[in-house]
Scaffold this motif. Structure first.
Motif, PDB file in Angstrom:
ATOM      1  N   ARG A 111      -9.921   5.656  -1.587  1.00  0.00           N
ATOM      2  CA  ARG A 111      -8.634   6.308  -1.872  1.00  0.00           C
ATOM      3  C   ARG A 111      -7.816   5.467  -2.861  1.00  0.00           C
ATOM      4  N   LYS A 112      -7.706   4.162  -2.592  1.00  0.00           N
ATOM      5  CA  LYS A 112      -6.906   3.296  -3.456  1.00  0.00           C
ATOM      6  C   LYS A 112      -7.462   3.250  -4.875  1.00  0.00           C
TER       7      LYS A 112
ATOM      8  N   LYS B  82      -1.207   3.454   7.613  1.00  0.00           N
ATOM      9  CA  LYS B  82      -2.236   2.450   7.376  1.00  0.00           C
ATOM     10  C   LYS B  82      -3.510   3.093   6.861  1.00  0.00           C
ATOM     11  N   LEU B  83      -4.143   2.426   5.872  1.00  0.00           N
ATOM     12  CA  LEU B  83      -5.402   2.913   5.323  1.00  0.00           C
ATOM     13  C   LEU B  83      -6.570   2.434   6.182  1.00  0.00           C
TER      14      LEU B  83
ATOM     15  N   ASP C  86      -5.425  12.479   3.443  1.00  0.00           N
ATOM     16  CA  ASP C  86      -4.662  11.856   4.525  1.00  0.00           C
ATOM     17  C   ASP C  86      -5.430  11.904   5.843  1.00  0.00           C
TER      18      ASP C  86
ATOM     19  N   GLY D 219     -10.412   4.080   2.912  1.00  0.00           N
ATOM     20  CA  GLY D 219      -9.180   3.627   2.271  1.00  0.00           C
ATOM     21  C   GLY D 219      -9.418   2.969   0.926  1.00  0.00           C
ATOM     22  N   LYS D 220     -10.508   2.214   0.813  1.00  0.00           N
ATOM     23  CA  LYS D 220     -10.770   1.557  -0.473  1.00  0.00           C
ATOM     24  C   LYS D 220     -11.136   2.577  -1.547  1.00  0.00           C
TER      25      LYS D 220
ATOM     26  N   TYR E 233      -0.194   4.440  -1.768  1.00  0.00           N
ATOM     27  CA  TYR E 233      -1.463   5.044  -1.371  1.00  0.00           C
ATOM     28  C   TYR E 233      -1.381   5.802  -0.046  1.00  0.00           C
TER      29      TYR E 233
ATOM     30  N   ALA F  14      -8.480   9.236   5.517  1.00  0.00           N
ATOM     31  CA  ALA F  14      -8.282   7.870   5.013  1.00  0.00           C
ATOM     32  C   ALA F  14      -7.103   7.137   5.638  1.00  0.00           C
ATOM     33  N   LEU F  15      -6.290   7.848   6.427  1.00  0.00           N
ATOM     34  CA  LEU F  15      -5.111   7.228   7.026  1.00  0.00           C
ATOM     35  C   LEU F  15      -5.133   7.356   8.547  1.00  0.00           C
TER      36      LEU F  15
ATOM     37  N   ASP G 109       0.801  -1.215   0.000  1.00  0.00           N
ATOM     38  CA  ASP G 109       0.000   0.000   0.000  1.00  0.00           C
ATOM     39  C   ASP G 109       0.836   1.268   0.000  1.00  0.00           C
TER      40      ASP G 109
END
Length: 213
Positions: free
Chosen positions: A193-194, A184-185, A174, A190-191, A49, A177-178, A46
């Motif tokens: 963002r990716k 870590k997402l 950031d 996070g999904k 990302y 999502a982090l 990751d």
């Protein structure tokens, strides 16, 4: 009501750009038989990302492709990118209303309003996806093109009533999502963002390829 407000906001943002040189492009609207890959194989790494992967410019999430195109003048670059975008909005993952909204032939500028599916998982009896909305702004000059991807919004789980609307600034940055360490997402945001980063990379790489051919 939320969907109506999103449509009004997008229309107003595009209307604000329209000056005397701006016009609607004369293009065909028939859907293309071509389809694009809407999912990429998940990577266990990751790193790409994490912190800094989603730039915020004056409070807005903006990705910019700043590309040198040796040997091509502004008109040639404009024609190539316009043809690519016209084809893009006809592809199978596109939603109604996805279009090349405005062009400025004299200044070699293009504005496109993209509405498409962002697919997280597509398996038997398990389809997880969101509607992704964003604008592409293109400026062509001799030997150079600048493409901004901005005004990014999502509509998720629309089948459950009106669905949930997210702005990129309040969902994939950031901050949202982090974790605090930026290592870590989060599972939910996070999904998004990716997949958004993957889609941005895919679009920018496609534009590079058509200009280099």
């Amino acid at each position: 009501m939320k969907k109506l407000m999103i449509a009004i906001m997008l229309c107003l943002s595009m209307t604000g750009m329209a000056q005397s040189e701006w016009e609607r492009p004369d293009i065909q609207t028939q859907k293309s038989d071509k389809s694009v890959k809407t999912e990429k194989e998940s990577s266990t790494d990751d790193a790409k990302y994490l912190a800094g992967a989603v730039p915020v410019v004056n409070g807005e999430v903006v990705w910019t492709l700043d590309l040198q195109v040796p040997g091509k003048n502004a008109q040639q670059i404009y024609d190539i990118v316009l043809n690519y975008l016209v084809d893009l909005v006809k592809q199978e993952n596109q939603l109604e209303g996805s279009n090349v909204s405005l062009v400025n032939k004299q200044e070699h500028k293009i504005a496109a309003s993209i509405k498409e599916w962002l697919v997280f998982k597509n398996q038997f009896l398990a389809l997880d996806r969101a509607k992704l909305f964003f604008n592409l702004f293109v400026e062509c000059t001799d030997n150079h093109v600048k493409v901004d991807m901005r005004r990014i919004n999502y509509l998720y789980e629309e089948e459950r009533g009106d669905g949930t609307h997210f702005r990129a600034e309040e969902w994939i940055t950031d901050k949202y999502a982090l974790n605090k360490k930026g290592t870590k997402l989060f599972k939910g945001s996070g999904k998004f963002r990716k997949k958004t980063i993957d889609r941005k990379d895919e679009l920018f790489e496609a534009i590079k390829n058509v200009l280099q051919n």
